[in-house]
Design a protein around this motif. Structure first.
Motif, mmCIF file in Angstrom:
data_model
loop_
_atom_site.group_PDB
_atom_site.id
_atom_site.type_symbol
_atom_site.label_atom_id
_atom_site.label_comp_id
_atom_site.label_asym_id
_atom_site.label_seq_id
_atom_site.Cartn_x
_atom_site.Cartn_y
_atom_site.Cartn_z
ATOM 1 N N ALA A 25 1.897 11.380 -10.030
ATOM 2 C CA ALA A 25 1.197 12.672 -10.046
ATOM 3 C C ALA A 25 2.190 13.815 -10.217
ATOM 4 O O ALA A 25 1.953 14.760 -10.975
ATOM 5 C CB ALA A 25 0.392 12.858 -8.766
ATOM 6 N N TYR A 26 3.324 13.716 -9.532
ATOM 7 C CA TYR A 26 4.364 14.739 -9.665
ATOM 8 C C TYR A 26 4.869 14.794 -11.102
ATOM 9 O O TYR A 26 4.988 15.871 -11.701
ATOM 10 C CB TYR A 26 5.521 14.453 -8.701
ATOM 11 N N SER A 27 5.149 13.608 -11.674
ATOM 12 C CA SER A 27 5.648 13.536 -13.048
ATOM 13 C C SER A 27 4.626 14.115 -14.022
ATOM 14 O O SER A 27 4.966 14.892 -14.916
ATOM 15 C CB SER A 27 5.959 12.084 -13.411
ATOM 16 N N LYS A 28 3.374 13.709 -13.845
ATOM 17 C CA LYS A 28 2.304 14.204 -14.719
ATOM 18 C C LYS A 28 2.167 15.725 -14.578
ATOM 19 O O LYS A 28 1.986 16.436 -15.571
ATOM 20 C CB LYS A 28 0.986 13.512 -14.353
ATOM 21 N N GLY A 29 2.262 16.204 -13.350
ATOM 22 C CA GLY A 29 2.168 17.650 -13.108
ATOM 23 C C GLY A 29 3.282 18.413 -13.791
ATOM 24 O O GLY A 29 3.040 19.457 -14.411
ATOM 25 N N THR A 30 4.520 17.904 -13.690
ATOM 26 C CA THR A 30 5.629 18.607 -14.352
ATOM 27 C C THR A 30 5.476 18.578 -15.862
ATOM 28 O O THR A 30 5.816 19.535 -16.547
ATOM 29 C CB THR A 30 6.999 18.018 -13.940
ATOM 30 N N GLU A 31 4.956 17.460 -16.399
ATOM 31 C CA GLU A 31 4.699 17.394 -17.840
ATOM 32 C C GLU A 31 3.670 18.441 -18.250
ATOM 33 O O GLU A 31 3.844 19.142 -19.250
ATOM 34 C CB GLU A 31 4.168 16.005 -18.235
ATOM 35 N N GLN A 32 2.605 18.532 -17.458
ATOM 36 C CA GLN A 32 1.542 19.474 -17.785
ATOM 37 C C GLN A 32 2.019 20.916 -17.641
ATOM 38 O O GLN A 32 1.641 21.778 -18.429
ATOM 39 C CB GLN A 32 0.307 19.209 -16.930
ATOM 40 N N VAL A 33 2.863 21.165 -16.636
ATOM 41 C CA VAL A 33 3.424 22.511 -16.488
ATOM 42 C C VAL A 33 4.276 22.840 -17.705
ATOM 43 O O VAL A 33 4.195 23.939 -18.263
ATOM 44 C CB VAL A 33 4.239 22.632 -15.182
ATOM 45 N N GLY A 34 5.082 21.875 -18.153
ATOM 46 C CA GLY A 34 5.912 22.089 -19.344
ATOM 47 C C GLY A 34 5.061 22.364 -20.568
ATOM 48 O O GLY A 34 5.346 23.267 -21.356
ATOM 49 N N SER A 93 0.834 -1.206 0.000
ATOM 50 C CA SER A 93 0.000 0.000 0.000
ATOM 51 C C SER A 93 0.866 1.252 0.000
ATOM 52 O O SER A 93 0.594 2.207 -0.736
ATOM 53 C CB SER A 93 -0.926 0.002 1.213
ATOM 54 N N VAL A 94 1.901 1.248 0.834
ATOM 55 C CA VAL A 94 2.810 2.403 0.893
ATOM 56 C C VAL A 94 3.479 2.593 -0.458
ATOM 57 O O VAL A 94 3.580 3.711 -0.972
ATOM 58 C CB VAL A 94 3.846 2.232 2.036
ATOM 59 N N ARG A 95 3.950 1.473 -1.045
ATOM 60 C CA ARG A 95 4.611 1.544 -2.348
ATOM 61 C C ARG A 95 3.635 2.117 -3.395
ATOM 62 O O ARG A 95 3.996 2.976 -4.195
ATOM 63 C CB ARG A 95 5.073 0.143 -2.754
ATOM 64 N N THR A 96 2.398 1.663 -3.353
ATOM 65 C CA THR A 96 1.381 2.144 -4.295
ATOM 66 C C THR A 96 1.144 3.635 -4.105
ATOM 67 O O THR A 96 1.073 4.398 -5.077
ATOM 68 C CB THR A 96 0.065 1.364 -4.103
ATOM 69 N N VAL A 97 1.049 4.063 -2.854
ATOM 70 C CA VAL A 97 0.838 5.489 -2.576
ATOM 71 C C VAL A 97 2.035 6.312 -3.043
ATOM 72 O O VAL A 97 1.876 7.371 -3.665
ATOM 73 C CB VAL A 97 0.555 5.719 -1.068
ATOM 74 N N ILE A 98 3.243 5.825 -2.802
ATOM 75 C CA ILE A 98 4.450 6.555 -3.226
ATOM 76 C C ILE A 98 4.500 6.634 -4.747
ATOM 77 O O ILE A 98 4.765 7.692 -5.319
ATOM 78 C CB ILE A 98 5.722 5.888 -2.655
ATOM 79 N N TRP A 99 4.224 5.493 -5.407
ATOM 80 C CA TRP A 99 4.244 5.507 -6.868
ATOM 81 C C TRP A 99 3.174 6.441 -7.434
ATOM 82 O O TRP A 99 3.402 7.138 -8.414
ATOM 83 C CB TRP A 99 4.050 4.106 -7.412
ATOM 84 N N ALA A 100 2.021 6.434 -6.816
ATOM 85 C CA ALA A 100 0.949 7.326 -7.261
ATOM 86 C C ALA A 100 1.380 8.786 -7.083
ATOM 87 O O ALA A 100 1.147 9.627 -7.959
ATOM 88 C CB ALA A 100 -0.332 7.047 -6.492
ATOM 89 N N GLY A 101 2.015 9.080 -5.970
ATOM 90 C CA GLY A 101 2.508 10.445 -5.729
ATOM 91 C C GLY A 101 3.566 10.844 -6.740
ATOM 92 O O GLY A 101 3.541 11.955 -7.290
ATOM 93 N N LEU A 102 4.506 9.929 -7.003
ATOM 94 C CA LEU A 102 5.544 10.221 -8.004
ATOM 95 C C LEU A 102 4.947 10.370 -9.395
ATOM 96 O O LEU A 102 5.364 11.225 -10.183
ATOM 97 C CB LEU A 102 6.611 9.115 -7.993
#
Length: 121
Positions: free
Chosen positions: A32-41, A21-30
């Motif tokens: 989301a971060y990756s997707k956010g930086t892509e969208q910002v770009g 569960s922790v791994r899933t939450v961390i991966w989801a957070g990463l």
């Protein structure tokens, strides 16, 4: 009865589920971060393109506006000159073009008189 082996198995299972569960939450957070930086770009690229388009359009409009201002200025000067000529004619009874010709003739006459004066010296 619960045996220590069952307790250890349950703890291991719960730990594995927790880690998963922790791994899933961390991966989801990463993710989301990756997707956010892509969208910002992408947003920065879109905004940059829109600004370039606006600058280009503004340059075109400026050229058009400068021409309109020049045309308006010429029209206003033409109207002002026409009104001045009319007022000058109404007050003095002299046509401005004829007055300009008269000035030219006086200037030429003055030059001739000056040349004659120099010759007679």
């Amino acid at each position: 009865m619960i045996t220590p082996k069952k307790i250890i198995g349950t703890v291991k299972s719960a730990t594995q589920m927790g880690e998963s569960s922790v791994r899933t939450v961390i991966w989801a957070g990463l993710g989301a971060y990756s997707k956010g930086t892509e969208q910002v770009g992408m947003a920065q690229h879109i905004v940059s393109k829109q600004i370039q388009d606006l600058v280009s359009k503004g340059s075109e409009v400026e050229t058009e506006m400068v021409e309109r201002i020049k045309d308006t200025k010429r029209g206003l000067f033409g109207q002002a000159e026409s009104q001045f000529n009319h007022a000058f004619n109404a007050t003095c009874g002299i046509d401005r073009d004829r007055f300009s010709n008269f000035e030219d003739k006086v200037d030429r006459l003055q030059e001739m008189v000056e040349k004659l004066a120099e010759k007679s010296k």
